[in-house]
Design an enzyme around this catalytic site. Structure first.
Site, PDB file in Angstrom:
ATOM      1  N   ASN A 127       0.846  -1.195   0.000  1.00  0.00           N
ATOM      2  CA  ASN A 127       0.000   0.000   0.000  1.00  0.00           C
ATOM      3  C   ASN A 127       0.883   1.247   0.000  1.00  0.00           C
ATOM      4  O   ASN A 127       1.789   1.365   0.817  1.00  0.00           O
ATOM      5  CB  ASN A 127      -0.878   0.024   1.257  1.00  0.00           C
ATOM      6  N   GLU A 157       9.021  -4.450  -1.057  1.00  0.00           N
ATOM      7  CA  GLU A 157       7.825  -3.615  -0.916  1.00  0.00           C
ATOM      8  C   GLU A 157       8.141  -2.149  -1.201  1.00  0.00           C
ATOM      9  O   GLU A 157       7.322  -1.435  -1.782  1.00  0.00           O
ATOM     10  CB  GLU A 157       7.229  -3.783   0.484  1.00  0.00           C
TER      11      GLU A 157
END
Length: 644
Positions: free
Chosen positions: A76, A109
């Site tokens: 995210n 990430e």
């Protein structure tokens, strides 16, 4: 994200001179285990600026770690959600492998901020657009920060143990899937690891400089857009002028290509003949070194011949650096493999030669090595790179070896592999003990690559020495260990032995670490992975232990998934392993269908075994299929597994 969390704060100055605020949020009381993840984040940010020219586009960047997240992590934008397994680390609670995995996952990430967020997927079928590319980027980060050779070996070991069987099993699908029942089932090794290999092949064909030009063009065209794998390949094509139209088949055709190679030498010419199994043929970068001539051959035909001028017959070094995710067949003699193992200037192919020799000894000679192989193994112990030596001396896994058998006999395979382990331990006992003692003396723990490499070789030596009665050495290391890497290596060796020291060590470990969930997961896994015949009974007992909770994904992965990967015990002739896993899948289906589906993947290769085992596995799968309230996640896995 809302929770009661502690926070570690830091800052990073970008190459443009902008100051960024960084935050790592962890569960209360774990702040002393968050420092490594923060260091990894800053290192990844600096690397992405230097290697790819990409800087953080946000004023703040946050990582949140919680203990019951189904996956490893999720990207995210600006607020990554992590499983604690990939954030928390302290020398006494985390192993070298944990430190490395945290470094790679934090980097992965973060790299998604550009390859996944700034440019994202048009639809779910393009999942590898972001995942394959970002895995390639985190692999290169690992190679640049650790050992490039060892990193590549570890990647290929994992690919062959997991993705190759997937490519040949019921969940086989292209890098770009054509359809799905439940998209969560397509977060697979094919999309991730094979997808990364497809990106790596483009890097191999173009070279670093041109590949980076392709990346710049990709961002220039598509920043802020949702695009496709074809858009990525087109940017590489346009930046390089290399025709990649045939190469695109890698994205849309499932299966692992086989390269059937042969060599002939006459009149000062060596002719290499290569036949590929794919028809229509793939475009395959095939890195070779014949004599002193090294090049990347572009295979584009079903069959091709390449001629090299040679004064004497060479030992060809083929598929160097594992330049394509293929199966290579070449009729090497033992003498040629021993030559490559000793002299090849490509570390990957030195390792590969050792793996081929060890595989042949296990599969064809019941684990009985030749004196020449034993001498070659002894020579490896003196290699100047301990991490590389540890990889070379680690035998191929039973899962990988099973893929080489027409009908898998797990008991015979296990027996032959253990026979080779014991033969190596017995023949090299003096050298292993000397190397162990030489490496055992060290300073304070550090997770750096050189220190981790020394521990890897030391603990490999310990594992071999445990096969020839040196239990006291294992117990001494376990009692005196000042870091989790050494403690777990000793505990793992003891857990595989039916000896008086085993149970007290397991009890002491749990008593010391029962309040650290991630360490308790290691305790569960070391028992579920044991080769002892009592393992399934022990795992059943652990289901009711306070350390286990079926509702917590990490506990399920540690105990149940580790057992299903325990080749000889899960595939026991009684079929009890299959029945046990079916019970757990059905129980999990009611609690967490996504985790249940992952556990059901343990049945993927059931058709490779003898008829009696097949019958028992099929009955377990049918019991799952016919259960009331079966989730779409599990139904897809089981239906495909049962499809003729």
């Amino acid at each position: 994200m809302a929770a009661n969390l502690d926070v570690l704060q830091d800052q990073f100055n970008t190459r443009e001179g902008k100051r960024k605020s960084l935050f790592v949020y962890v569960e209360p009381g774990k702040l002393d285990q968050a420092g490594w993840a923060m260091d990894c984040l800053k290192r990844a940010m600096k690397w992405d600026e230097e290697r790819f020219g990409l800087s953080l586009d946000l004023d703040q960047y946050k990582i949140v770690a919680v203990g019951d997240f189904n996956s490893g992590a999720m990207e995210n934008k600006g607020l990554n959600i992590f499983n604690t397994k990939y954030v928390l680390a302290r020398a006494d609670t985390a192993t070298d492998v944990d430190y490395l995995n945290i470094d790679r996952v934090v980097a992965h990430e973060y790299f998604h901020n550009w390859t996944g967020n700034r440019v994202t997927c048009r639809d779910w079928f393009q999942l590898s657009l972001k995942e394959g590319l970002t895995v390639f980027r985190d692999q290169e980060y690992g190679a640049d920060n650790y050992s490039r050779a060892v990193t590549r070996i570890q990647e290929v070991r994992g690919l062959r143990a997991g993705q190759f069987p997937e490519d040949a099993g019921p969940m086989r699908h292209p890098v770009r899937p054509q359809s799905y029942m439940e998209i969560r089932n397509f977060y697979t090794m094919t999309v991730y690891e094979k997808g990364a290999e497809v990106v790596r092949m483009q890097h191999t064909l173009l070279g670093e400089e041109t590949f980076q030009a392709g990346m710049r063009l990709y961002f220039q065209r598509h920043d802020g857009q949702a695009v496709t794998c074809d858009d990525f390949v087109q940017a590489m094509h346009d930046a390089s002028g290399i025709d990649l139209s045939q190469f695109r088949r890698w994205y849309d055709v499932a299966g692992t290509p086989v390269l059937d190679c042969s060599g002939s030498f006459e009149k000062d010419k060596f002719t290499l003949t290569v036949k590929q199994s794919m028809n229509p043929p793939f475009h395959i970068p095939f890195a070779v070194k014949i004599g002193d001539r090294e090049e990347v051959l572009s295979l584009k035909q079903v069959e091709e011949k390449f001629v090299f001028d040679m004064k004497e017959k060479p030992v060809p070094s083929l598929l160097r650096r594992f330049s394509a995710p293929v199966i290579l067949d070449y009729p090497y003699t033992d003498e040629e493999l021993l030559h490559l193992m000793a002299h090849d200037d490509d570390p990957f192919n030195r390792w590969e030669a050792a793996q081929r020799l060890a595989s042949a000894i296990i599969l064809e000679r019941k684990g009985i090595p030749s004196p020449a192989f034993l001498q070659a193994a002894k020579n490896v112990l003196t290699d100047p790179d301990p991490a590389f030596a540890a990889e070379v001396l680690a035998l191929p896994s039973e899962t990988f070896l099973a893929e080489q058998m027409k009908v898998v006999d797990p008991d015979a395979l296990h027996q032959a592999r253990n026979a080779l382990r014991k033969a190596l331990a017995k023949a090299l006992a003096g050298e292993l003990a000397s190397k162990y003692q030489g490496l055992h003396r060290g300073g304070p723990y550090s997770p750096d690559a050189a220190s981790a490499g020394r521990r890897a070789l030391k603990n490999l030596c310990l594992g071999y020495l445990s096969e020839v009665g040196m239990r006291a050495l294992c117990e001494e290391q376990f009692r005196k260990a000042d870091n989790m890497t050494d403690a777990m290596a000793a505990l793992t060796a003891l857990a595989n032995l039916d000896c008086p020291e085993r149970l007290p060590a397991l009890e002491d470990f749990y008593a010391r670490w029962k309040d650290e969930p991630l360490v308790v997961d290691k305790w569960l896994a070391v028992q579920a992975g044991s080769r002892l015949s009592t393992t399934l009974d022990n795992v059943r007992h652990l289901l009711g232990h306070p350390a286990f909770d079926l509702k917590v994904p990490n506990k399920v992965y540690a105990l149940i998934r580790t057992f299903s990967a325990n080749h000889v015990r899960f595939h026991a002739a009684s079929g009890q392993g299959y029945s046990f896993l079916a019970d757990q899948v059905l129980a999990l289906n009611r609690l967490n269908p996504q985790v249940a589906a992952r556990m059901a993947r343990g049945f993927d290769r059931w058709k490779r075994f003898d008829p009696a085992r097949q019958q028992k596995a099929k009955a377990a799968l049918e019991r799952i299929r016919d259960a009331d309230g079966l989730s779409k996640d599990v139904a897809e896995i089981v239906t495909k597994a049962l499809t003729p």
